[in-house]
Design a protein around this motif. Structure first.
Motif, PDB file in Angstrom:
ATOM      1  N   GLU A  68       0.832  -1.207   0.000  1.00 39.49           N
ATOM      2  CA  GLU A  68       0.000   0.000   0.000  1.00 39.49           C
ATOM      3  C   GLU A  68       0.870   1.261   0.000  1.00 39.49           C
ATOM      4  OE1 GLU A  68      -2.667   1.574   3.482  1.00 39.49           O
ATOM      5  OE2 GLU A  68      -3.711  -0.063   2.461  1.00 39.49           O
ATOM      6  N   ARG A  69       1.884   1.295   0.873  1.00 37.85           N
ATOM      7  CA  ARG A  69       2.754   2.472   0.984  1.00 37.85           C
ATOM      8  C   ARG A  69       3.661   2.628  -0.237  1.00 37.85           C
ATOM      9  NH1 ARG A  69       6.562   1.706   4.266  1.00 37.85           N
ATOM     10  NH2 ARG A  69       6.057  -0.392   4.951  1.00 37.85           N
ATOM     11  N   LEU A  70       4.298   1.531  -0.638  1.00 35.77           N
ATOM     12  CA  LEU A  70       5.324   1.628  -1.680  1.00 35.77           C
ATOM     13  C   LEU A  70       4.737   1.776  -3.074  1.00 35.77           C
ATOM     14  CD1 LEU A  70       8.037  -0.847  -0.354  1.00 35.77           C
ATOM     15  CD2 LEU A  70       7.581   1.538   0.267  1.00 35.77           C
ATOM     16  N   GLU A  81      15.664   8.107  -8.860  1.00 34.38           N
ATOM     17  CA  GLU A  81      16.465   8.324  -7.651  1.00 34.38           C
ATOM     18  C   GLU A  81      15.575   8.764  -6.489  1.00 34.38           C
ATOM     19  OE1 GLU A  81      20.040  11.221  -6.008  1.00 34.38           O
ATOM     20  OE2 GLU A  81      19.811  10.963  -8.167  1.00 34.38           O
ATOM     21  N   ALA A  82      14.690   9.714  -6.730  1.00 34.15           N
ATOM     22  CA  ALA A  82      13.787  10.202  -5.685  1.00 34.15           C
ATOM     23  C   ALA A  82      12.850   9.088  -5.207  1.00 34.15           C
ATOM     24  CB  ALA A  82      12.986  11.397  -6.191  1.00 34.15           C
ATOM     25  N   LYS A  83      12.376   8.251  -6.139  1.00 29.88           N
ATOM     26  CA  LYS A  83      11.500   7.135  -5.753  1.00 29.88           C
ATOM     27  C   LYS A  83      12.220   6.174  -4.815  1.00 29.88           C
ATOM     28  CE  LYS A  83       8.476   7.016  -9.788  1.00 29.88           C
ATOM     29  NZ  LYS A  83       7.972   6.247 -10.923  1.00 29.88           N
ATOM     30  N   LEU A  84      13.463   5.830  -5.157  1.00 30.67           N
ATOM     31  CA  LEU A  84      14.215   4.914  -4.299  1.00 30.67           C
ATOM     32  C   LEU A  84      14.423   5.503  -2.909  1.00 30.67           C
ATOM     33  CD1 LEU A  84      16.983   3.336  -6.579  1.00 30.67           C
ATOM     34  CD2 LEU A  84      15.008   2.196  -5.564  1.00 30.67           C
ATOM     35  N   LEU A  85      14.785   6.772  -2.857  1.00 28.64           N
ATOM     36  CA  LEU A  85      15.002   7.411  -1.557  1.00 28.64           C
ATOM     37  C   LEU A  85      13.713   7.447  -0.735  1.00 28.64           C
ATOM     38  CD1 LEU A  85      17.388  10.340  -2.575  1.00 28.64           C
ATOM     39  CD2 LEU A  85      17.965   8.296  -1.234  1.00 28.64           C
ATOM     40  N   LYS A  86      12.593   7.778  -1.373  1.00 27.36           N
ATOM     41  CA  LYS A  86      11.308   7.814  -0.665  1.00 27.36           C
ATOM     42  C   LYS A  86      10.873   6.418  -0.230  1.00 27.36           C
ATOM     43  CE  LYS A  86       9.479  12.024  -2.744  1.00 27.36           C
ATOM     44  NZ  LYS A  86       8.476  12.588  -3.674  1.00 27.36           N
ATOM     45  N   LEU A  87      11.121   5.441  -1.080  1.00 27.20           N
ATOM     46  CA  LEU A  87      10.762   4.061  -0.762  1.00 27.20           C
ATOM     47  C   LEU A  87      11.461   3.607   0.517  1.00 27.20           C
ATOM     48  CD1 LEU A  87      10.596   1.136  -3.248  1.00 27.20           C
ATOM     49  CD2 LEU A  87      12.062   0.925  -1.270  1.00 27.20           C
ATOM     50  N   PHE A  88      12.775   3.823   0.584  1.00 23.89           N
ATOM     51  CA  PHE A  88      13.511   3.370   1.759  1.00 23.89           C
ATOM     52  C   PHE A  88      13.211   4.232   2.985  1.00 23.89           C
ATOM     53  CE2 PHE A  88      15.904   1.037  -1.451  1.00 23.89           C
ATOM     54  CZ  PHE A  88      15.855  -0.220  -0.866  1.00 23.89           C
ATOM     55  N   PHE A  94       8.455   3.315   8.884  1.00 23.88           N
ATOM     56  CA  PHE A  94       7.498   2.282   9.292  1.00 23.88           C
ATOM     57  C   PHE A  94       8.113   1.359  10.342  1.00 23.88           C
ATOM     58  CE2 PHE A  94       5.891  -2.047   8.991  1.00 23.88           C
ATOM     59  CZ  PHE A  94       4.549  -1.844   9.260  1.00 23.88           C
ATOM     60  N   PHE A  95       9.323   0.873  10.086  1.00 24.61           N
ATOM     61  CA  PHE A  95       9.947  -0.062  11.021  1.00 24.61           C
ATOM     62  C   PHE A  95      10.308   0.610  12.341  1.00 24.61           C
ATOM     63  CE2 PHE A  95      10.870  -2.658   7.130  1.00 24.61           C
ATOM     64  CZ  PHE A  95      10.082  -3.744   7.497  1.00 24.61           C
ATOM     65  N   VAL A 179      16.169   6.051  10.826  1.00 30.69           N
ATOM     66  CA  VAL A 179      15.792   6.891   9.683  1.00 30.69           C
ATOM     67  C   VAL A 179      17.010   7.663   9.174  1.00 30.69           C
ATOM     68  CG1 VAL A 179      14.329   8.804   8.899  1.00 30.69           C
ATOM     69  CG2 VAL A 179      13.376   7.044  10.415  1.00 30.69           C
ATOM     70  N   THR A 180      17.741   8.319  10.074  1.00 30.22           N
ATOM     71  CA  THR A 180      18.904   9.121   9.653  1.00 30.22           C
ATOM     72  C   THR A 180      20.001   8.243   9.076  1.00 30.22           C
ATOM     73  OG1 THR A 180      18.402  10.772  11.342  1.00 30.22           O
ATOM     74  CG2 THR A 180      20.632  10.786  10.444  1.00 30.22           C
ATOM     75  N   GLN A 181      20.390   7.198   9.803  1.00 34.93           N
ATOM     76  CA  GLN A 181      21.478   6.348   9.319  1.00 34.93           C
ATOM     77  C   GLN A 181      21.074   5.548   8.089  1.00 34.93           C
ATOM     78  OE1 GLN A 181      23.817   4.100  12.100  1.00 34.93           O
ATOM     79  NE2 GLN A 181      23.629   5.654  13.693  1.00 34.93           N
ATOM     80  N   GLY A 182      19.845   5.061   8.083  1.00 32.51           N
ATOM     81  CA  GLY A 182      19.363   4.300   6.926  1.00 32.51           C
ATOM     82  C   GLY A 182      19.313   5.144   5.672  1.00 32.51           C
ATOM     83  N   ASN A 183      18.772   6.362   5.791  1.00 37.61           N
ATOM     84  CA  ASN A 183      18.709   7.250   4.628  1.00 37.61           C
ATOM     85  C   ASN A 183      20.110   7.586   4.116  1.00 37.61           C
ATOM     86  OD1 ASN A 183      15.915   7.353   4.540  1.00 37.61           O
ATOM     87  ND2 ASN A 183      15.783   9.212   5.753  1.00 37.61           N
ATOM     88  N   SER A 184      21.050   7.770   5.017  1.00 37.54           N
ATOM     89  CA  SER A 184      22.433   8.076   4.628  1.00 37.54           C
ATOM     90  C   SER A 184      23.041   6.930   3.824  1.00 37.54           C
ATOM     91  CB  SER A 184      23.271   8.352   5.879  1.00 37.54           C
ATOM     92  OG  SER A 184      24.617   8.544   5.534  1.00 37.54           O
ATOM     93  N   ILE A 185      22.841   5.700   4.286  1.00 36.32           N
ATOM     94  CA  ILE A 185      23.363   4.516   3.567  1.00 36.32           C
ATOM     95  C   ILE A 185      22.726   4.415   2.186  1.00 36.32           C
ATOM     96  CG2 ILE A 185      23.326   1.977   3.555  1.00 36.32           C
ATOM     97  CD1 ILE A 185      25.415   3.074   5.428  1.00 36.32           C
ATOM     98  N   MET A 186      21.432   4.633   2.105  1.00 34.06           N
ATOM     99  CA  MET A 186      20.752   4.510   0.810  1.00 34.06           C
ATOM    100  C   MET A 186      21.186   5.610  -0.158  1.00 34.06           C
ATOM    101  SD  MET A 186      19.300   1.762   0.695  1.00 34.06           S
ATOM    102  CE  MET A 186      19.421   0.565   1.991  1.00 34.06           C
TER     103      MET A 186
END
Length: 195
Positions: A68-70, A81-88, A94-95, A179-186
């Motif tokens: 539903e979200r993705l 690129e923006a889709k991938l960043l928003k997806l992750f 969520f997690f 969120v911060t560390q995950g977004n940085s890795i992605m």
């Protein structure tokens, strides 16, 4: 979102998630779950046949929520690129709010529980891999991403980084800023594959 899940089943899923976090997969028993819910095991069996059905519903609920979200992110008109960043980012947020789903998906013992549970986990994995592959292919067609690396390899790298980030978060007892560390890795992963 799984409309046929009753309110009581959702409460049981939430309590099962709490037990997964506190006691792991071995601690998720019908006896412990009934105690957590403050009713008898026989009352629990009115809603589920067994522990396997509880875990499968939990995983199916996750799959439905994720889709539903993705799907909304996938359908918008952003760059790949923006889709991938928003997806992750959506996944990390969520997690963060629902850590029990990470425990369920990353629990090694869960894979050995049953074929039904394996199928529910693989449904989640395949959906996510397919969605990411489609975004990457579109990005390659639009010259956003390199064509020097196969889409399959890129998907494995990205999903591997995501799973490692989730495992690191789980092992920290959910204390690092996912969120911060995950977004940085992605962002780093995406930078490595941009043209």
């Amino acid at each position: 979102m799984i409309d046929n899940t009753s309110k009581r089943q959702q409460e049981i899923i939430a309590s099962a998630g709490k037990l997964l976090i506190e006691k792991g997969i071995k601690g998720l028993t019908t006896k412990n779950l009934a105690q957590e819910m403050e009713f008898s095991e026989s009352a629990l069996y009115r809603h589920f046949k067994n522990k396997e059905d509880i875990v499968v519903l939990l995983l199916n609920y996750l799959a439905s929520n994720m889709k539903e979200r993705l799907d909304l992110i996938f359908e918008n008109h952003d760059t790949s690129e923006a889709k991938l960043l928003k997806l992750f980012e959506s996944q990390f947020q969520f997690f963060t709010q629902n850590p029990h789903f990470v425990v369920a998906v990353l629990s090694e013992g869960l894979f050995d529980e049953s074929e039904k549970i394996n199928q529910a986990i693989m449904k989640i994995v395949h959906y996510k891999m397919q969605l990411i592959a489609e975004i990457i292919e579109t990005g390659k067609q639009n010259n956003e991403f390199t064509k020097d690396i196969s889409t399959t390899d890129i998907v494995h790298i990205i999903i591997g980084s995501f799973r490692l980030m989730m495992l690191k978060w789980k092992l920290s007892k959910f204390e690092i800023d996912l969120v911060t560390q995950g977004n940085s890795i992605m962002k780093t992963n995406i930078k490595l594959m941009t043209t």
